[in-house]
Design an enzyme around this catalytic site. Structure first.
Site, PDB file in Angstrom:
ATOM      1  N   GLU A 327     -73.926  71.707  31.441  1.00 11.37           N
ATOM      2  CA  GLU A 327     -73.390  73.047  30.653  1.00 11.37           C
ATOM      3  C   GLU A 327     -72.431  72.686  30.196  1.00 11.37           C
ATOM      4  O   GLU A 327     -71.090  72.262  29.393  1.00 11.37           O
ATOM      5  CB  GLU A 327     -72.752  73.634  32.102  1.00 11.37           C
ATOM      6  CG  GLU A 327     -73.244  73.910  33.385  1.00 11.37           C
ATOM      7  CD  GLU A 327     -72.652  75.029  34.296  1.00 11.37           C
ATOM      8  OE1 GLU A 327     -72.870  76.070  34.952  1.00 11.37           O
ATOM      9  OE2 GLU A 327     -71.074  75.007  34.110  1.00 11.37           O
ATOM     10  N   CYS A 328     -72.792  73.621  28.585  1.00  8.45           N
ATOM     11  CA  CYS A 328     -72.347  73.910  27.425  1.00  8.45           C
ATOM     12  C   CYS A 328     -72.143  72.802  27.061  1.00  8.45           C
ATOM     13  O   CYS A 328     -72.497  71.050  26.708  1.00  8.45           O
ATOM     14  CB  CYS A 328     -70.982  74.234  27.713  1.00  8.45           C
ATOM     15  SG  CYS A 328     -70.033  75.077  26.067  1.00  8.45           S
ATOM     16  N   GLY A 329     -70.968  71.284  27.046  1.00 17.37           N
ATOM     17  CA  GLY A 329     -71.037  69.756  27.134  1.00 17.37           C
ATOM     18  C   GLY A 329     -71.577  69.403  27.643  1.00 17.37           C
ATOM     19  O   GLY A 329     -71.942  68.254  27.127  1.00 17.37           O
TER      20      GLY A 329
END
Length: 437
Positions: A327-329
């Site tokens: 997720e994201c990073g």
């Protein structure tokens, strides 16, 4: 179900000192011998870790845009055994989105009204005196049915300033629950996504203890306790089920943005959480059914991640037969390359073709609704998910198949569709909940 009495600590806007007031109040109440259950209204990945440090109890997000009635009920049940609830709002008290979500628009006022928590409004009175009462009165009357406990005056410049401001509040008929003198050391360190993480604070325990002493000296704790209230709820529900039985979860200063209600739900359903640190070049447990890389600040540690050979080798080995999700990073770390703010390119895991850059920052913020184009661990294709996106990275290349059709809170298409390749998937949004059918 009757919940413990609670309060919502909110403000007219961000930057008023709400979080330091929250942390000081939490610890002061704990020091008084109370078991305090903290909550955060809205999609925030950072504040709950500070709440945990202040109280010793996990803090949970309540989100009326992303969560339905049953999930909100399940989250509220996490207060069982507490003497009192203290919730922290997001942004300004009435700030939300334009289009209704699962049960509302996502404002802290909605959460407070739903739970019956009287609002304590923290007002930065810098540069004004009696005029602050007009602001407070507007907030108190904007929604007549919203319970309102009173105000805490923050950043008071002098005894005269306090006296004048109190006169205004008295004229408006609003209780003043405290007046905090201006102090330059009562500010938590920040970076581009807001506060630094709790795990990074140089001396968090001393800071929270200091906030508690400050609050005790300048706030009427007895009046705050007396103002706390809640409503009886009849809704029932369970926390989200785990996407696998044994979940290797990245957890360190680069990967820490996990929603507590998800982790608690996974554990409650019997899943095993197996933490590991990519920054320490640790391999995920080879017996794990799923590797999950949450968001965080990998851009601050891109050089370290690029040389974490044991971590990357084990991750690739796992992905040969079992799922990996980021997720994201975490999504960016699964990609080919991450370019830092200085323009230096760092090799990532290479399990996806994603190339991202922080050299030219672009702000991405808001709720997301995603309809899966392919299965995701724990979810079938076609499932609608609710989440939140918050980052400054720019996509340079995204060559893999899209994972989902993604929309913002108003139904507009978002370019950040996520990616999938074989057993590997990633999204820029942080999952909050599955959408009710």
């Amino acid at each position: 179900m009757t919940n413990p009495p609670g309060l919502m600590i909110s403000a007219p806007a961000s930057g008023t000192g709400k979080t330091t007031v929250m942390l000081g109040l939490l610890r002061a109440l704990v020091d008084d011998g109370l078991t305090v259950q903290p909550y955060k209204s809205g999609p925030d990945y950072i504040d709950p870790a500070f709440h945990l440090a202040a109280t010793g109890r996990a803090s949970f997000n309540m989100d009326t845009w992303a969560m339905d009635d049953t999930l909100l009920a399940a989250v509220s049940k996490q207060a069982a055994g507490a003497d009192m609830i203290v919730a922290e709002g997001s942004m300004g008290l009435f700030d939300g989105v334009a289009t209704r979500g699962q049960v509302g628009f996502g404002s802290s006022a909605e959460t407070a009204a739903r739970m019956g928590w009287p609002v304590v409004l923290v007002i930065d009175v810098s540069g004004q005196a009696q005029s602050a009462a007009a602001t407070a009165l507007g907030f108190a009357r904007y929604l007549p049915d919203l319970p309102f406990a009173g105000v805490i005056l923050n950043r008071v410049a002098s005894p005269r300033h306090e006296r004048l401001t109190r006169l205004g509040m008295e004229r408006a008929g609003l209780p003043v629950l405290g007046a905090l003198p201006r102090r330059g050391d009562l500010k938590l360190p920040e970076r581009h996504l807001g506060l630094i993480q709790a795990v990074e604070h140089p001396d968090l325990e001393a800071a929270i203890a200091g906030y508690a002493t400050f609050l005790r000296d300048h706030v009427d704790l007895s009046a705050l306790k007396a103002a706390a209230a809640s409503v009886e709820t009849t809704a029932q529900g369970d926390l989200p089920k785990p996407p696998a039985q044994r979940i290797a979860l990245a957890r360190d200063a680069a990967f820490s943005f996990t929603y507590p209600h998800l982790i608690e739900g996974w554990r409650a359903a019997g899943a095993e959480i197996l933490p590991f640190s990519p920054l320490a070049d640790q391999a995920p447990d080879p017996s794990a059914d799923l590797v999950w890389l949450p968001g965080g600040y990998p851009e601050l540690h891109a050089g370290t991640l690029a040389t974490a050979d044991q971590f990357r080798t084990a991750l690739r080995k796992h992905a040969e037969t079992k799922p990996v999700h980021g997720e994201c990073g975490g999504y960016m770390a699964l990609g080919e390359t991450m370019i830092d703010k200085d323009g230096l390119a760092h090799q990532m895991a290479g399990l996806l073709g994603l190339v991202t850059s922080y050299e030219k920052r672009k702000f991405h913020l808001g709720y997301r609704r995603a309809v899966l184009s392919a299965p995701l661990p724990g979810f079938q294709a076609g499932t609608a998910l609710r989440g939140h996106e918050f980052h400054y990275s720019t996509i340079i290349e995204q060559p893999d198949a899209p994972l989902a059709q993604v929309f913002d809170a108003d139904g507009n298409s978002a370019a950040e569709t996520g990616s999938r390749r074989g057993t590997v998937s990633g999204t820029f949004f942080h999952l909050i909940a599955q959408e009710a059918p």
